[in-house]
Write an enzyme that holds these catalytic residues in place. Structure first.
Site, PDB file in Angstrom:
ATOM      1  N   HIS A 158       0.837  -1.205   0.000  1.00 34.04           N
ATOM      2  CA  HIS A 158       0.000   0.000   0.000  1.00 34.04           C
ATOM      3  C   HIS A 158       0.873   1.257   0.000  1.00 34.04           C
ATOM      4  O   HIS A 158       0.421   2.335  -0.388  1.00 34.04           O
ATOM      5  CB  HIS A 158      -0.931  -0.010   1.220  1.00 34.04           C
ATOM      6  CG  HIS A 158      -2.177   0.798   1.042  1.00 34.04           C
ATOM      7  ND1 HIS A 158      -2.235   1.930   0.252  1.00 34.04           N
ATOM      8  CD2 HIS A 158      -3.425   0.646   1.551  1.00 34.04           C
ATOM      9  CE1 HIS A 158      -3.467   2.438   0.291  1.00 34.04           C
ATOM     10  NE2 HIS A 158      -4.202   1.671   1.062  1.00 34.04           N
ATOM     11  N   ASP A 209      -9.570  -8.577 -18.226  1.00 34.54           N
ATOM     12  CA  ASP A 209      -9.715  -9.802 -19.013  1.00 34.54           C
ATOM     13  C   ASP A 209      -8.349 -10.334 -19.424  1.00 34.54           C
ATOM     14  O   ASP A 209      -7.594  -9.674 -20.128  1.00 34.54           O
ATOM     15  CB  ASP A 209     -10.568  -9.492 -20.245  1.00 34.54           C
ATOM     16  CG  ASP A 209     -10.776 -10.690 -21.150  1.00 34.54           C
ATOM     17  OD1 ASP A 209     -10.432 -11.816 -20.743  1.00 34.54           O
ATOM     18  OD2 ASP A 209     -11.285 -10.506 -22.269  1.00 34.54           O
TER      19      ASP A 209
END
Length: 477
Positions: free
Chosen positions: A188, A407
């Site tokens: 993070h 995808d």
């Protein structure tokens, strides 16, 4: 090859793991040491955030006598490469690291307190695994216990901690049905949610035939380095005035995932409108309800104060603006503080109004810069912001576009889940995420992820059940 046996709900399955390999950039990349922004340097962000993306099996077609995989964008890919998602993603990772080469380096906080990233092409720890069960037997990880999801991500501290930590870790797990999961652990300190989504999309683009990412990454962390204020930092909330809970600190924790469908959200907004005549957004209405439900579940004292913090992005709000492709942390928080009695017993619409007003503040570039300068002041004075039990921090992942849009040739993921991490403590963090695409009834809805002491979870479930059973003829209690 190591094999571990995991049991859940009396359903045993084997997880076969190959040796961890370090995937390096496909081409030579710059060797340099990078510094971080004020926001990146927040010690609370010095964690690895883990998330899992779930993909169903894809069918194959035959074109001119050769087997190909046809992705949702109409492109075809060689079967030998595309039929094995681990091989495909490992190859795409190697190529995307040419652009995101800092993620192949090592992250370390130096003795001067500054985070630095050594871009040394160390590589990204990559693990390929196989599970001898079908994804459907695990409900595509929708609503499963954290213990079930954890085997599909992994920690990799590295052989030499003095050398720093890997900011990125990937695991691809194949299932007997032909589906697979991608488990990603990402620092993070290096990326926020939009930055992580940008990287993940770029990797998918290269996996499905593109030669370069559509959005080029931009480091330039110096853009968000604040200026320390002239006056010392002062916490404007007296901690002794904050509400306390008999359930905290806890000895046992439970992680909950609650589905809220679009019809329930609509009824909640309608009830609030009848109560005060105003319209509220989903995040204003539902976050107010969750905040109150958490207060009740943890049985905070009503004569103490409670705080709500909403994470808001800085992209598009800063002046000067951040460049497209910036993938560092760019967010701040807005806060609402009220007495516990007002939250617990007052009209919920008033709480919604307070959240709405706080959101307006975040539209100002000055608010974001003031926050950055405050954090820089705290950093210089070695003050760490530690959230208290009476504070709920909400972050909304729904706009990241990580469900359906990424995808690798198998269409988008049917599910994405974060694996809970200790950021401000488990019980202080709430995440709104998009629902799994496998349940048509959840279209337009969302999932609420929260963690509670085991002794308080039943009461929170009761509050959420009351929301789901809210009718047009029922007032909010």
């Amino acid at each position: 090859m190591a094999t571990g046996k995991i049991k859940t709900n009396n359903l045993p399955f084997l997880l076969e793991k190959k040796e961890v390999v370090l995937v390096k950039p496909a081409k030579p990349t710059p060797s340099e040491v990078l510094s971080f922004s004020t926001v990146d340097n927040d010690p609370n962000l010095e964690i690895i955030c883990q998330s899992i993306y779930v993909y169903r099996a894809k069918s194959f077609s035959s074109i001119k006598g050769h087997d190909h995989l046809v992705s949702s964008n109409g492109k075809t890919h060689d079967l030998e490469l595309s039929s094995d998602p681990a091989t495909l993603i490992s190859d795409a990772l190697s190529r995307v690291l040419v652009y995101y080469y800092p993620l192949a380096g090592k992250l370390k906080r130096d003795s001067d307190g500054e985070l630095r990233l050594n871009c040394n092409s160390s590589g990204v720890p990559f693990l390929s695994a196989s599970a001898n069960c079908e994804l459907s037997s695990l409900d595509y990880l929708d609503g499963v216990a954290v213990e079930v999801a954890k085997p599909f991500v992994f920690d990799w501290p590295g052989e030499d901690d003095n050398d720093g930590r890997h900011p990125l870790i990937l695991q691809v797990t194949k299932f007997s049905c032909g589906g697979f999961t991608v488990g990603m652990g990402l620092s993070h300190s290096v990326c926020d949610g939009p930055g992580a989504a940008q990287f993940y999309r770029a990797m998918a683009e290269l996996a499905t035939g593109k030669t370069e990412p559509s959005v080029k990454p931009v480091w330039e962390r110096e853009r968000l380095v604040g200026k320390p204020t002239k006056t010392p930092f002062q916490n404007h909330i007296d901690k002794s005035s904050l509400a306390t809970s008999p359930h905290l600190p806890f000895t046992e924790i439970e992680h909950g995932c609650f589905n809220v469908n679009s019809e329930t959200i609509k009824r909640l907004k309608t009830s609030l409108m009848k109560e005060c005549g105003d319209e509220f957004t989903t995040i204003e209405a539902l976050s107010a309800y969750v905040w109150r439900s958490r207060f009740r579940a943890l049985q905070f004292n009503s004569d103490g104060k409670t705080v709500f913090s909403l994470t808001v992005g800085s992209r598009g709000r800063l002046n000067p603006p951040l460049p497209d492709g910036y993938y560092g942390n760019a967010f701040t928080g807005v806060f609402v503080t009220i007495m516990g009695k007002d939250l617990n017993e007052g009209p919920l619409s008033r709480v919604c109004k307070l959240i709405k007003e706080s959101k307006k503040i975040s539209c100002s570039s000055d608010h974001h810069w003031n926050s950055i300068n405050m954090f820089e002041t705290m950093r210089r004075e070695n003050i760490k912001l530690e959230m208290d039990d009476a504070t709920l921090v909400l972050t909304d992942w729904r706009q990241l576009g990580l469900v359906e849009e990424v995808d690798f040739g198998w269409k988008g993921p049917v599910n994405m889940i974060p694996v809970p991490w200790r950021m401000f403590g488990y019980v202080g963090l709430c995440i709104f995420i998009s629902p799994s695409t496998l349940d048509p009834a959840m279209k337009g809805g969302l999932r609420v992820l929260l963690s509670f002491p085991a002794t308080a979870m039943a009461k929170f479930k009761e509050e959420m059940d009351a929301l789901l059973n809210l009718g047009d003829d029922k007032a909010l209690a």
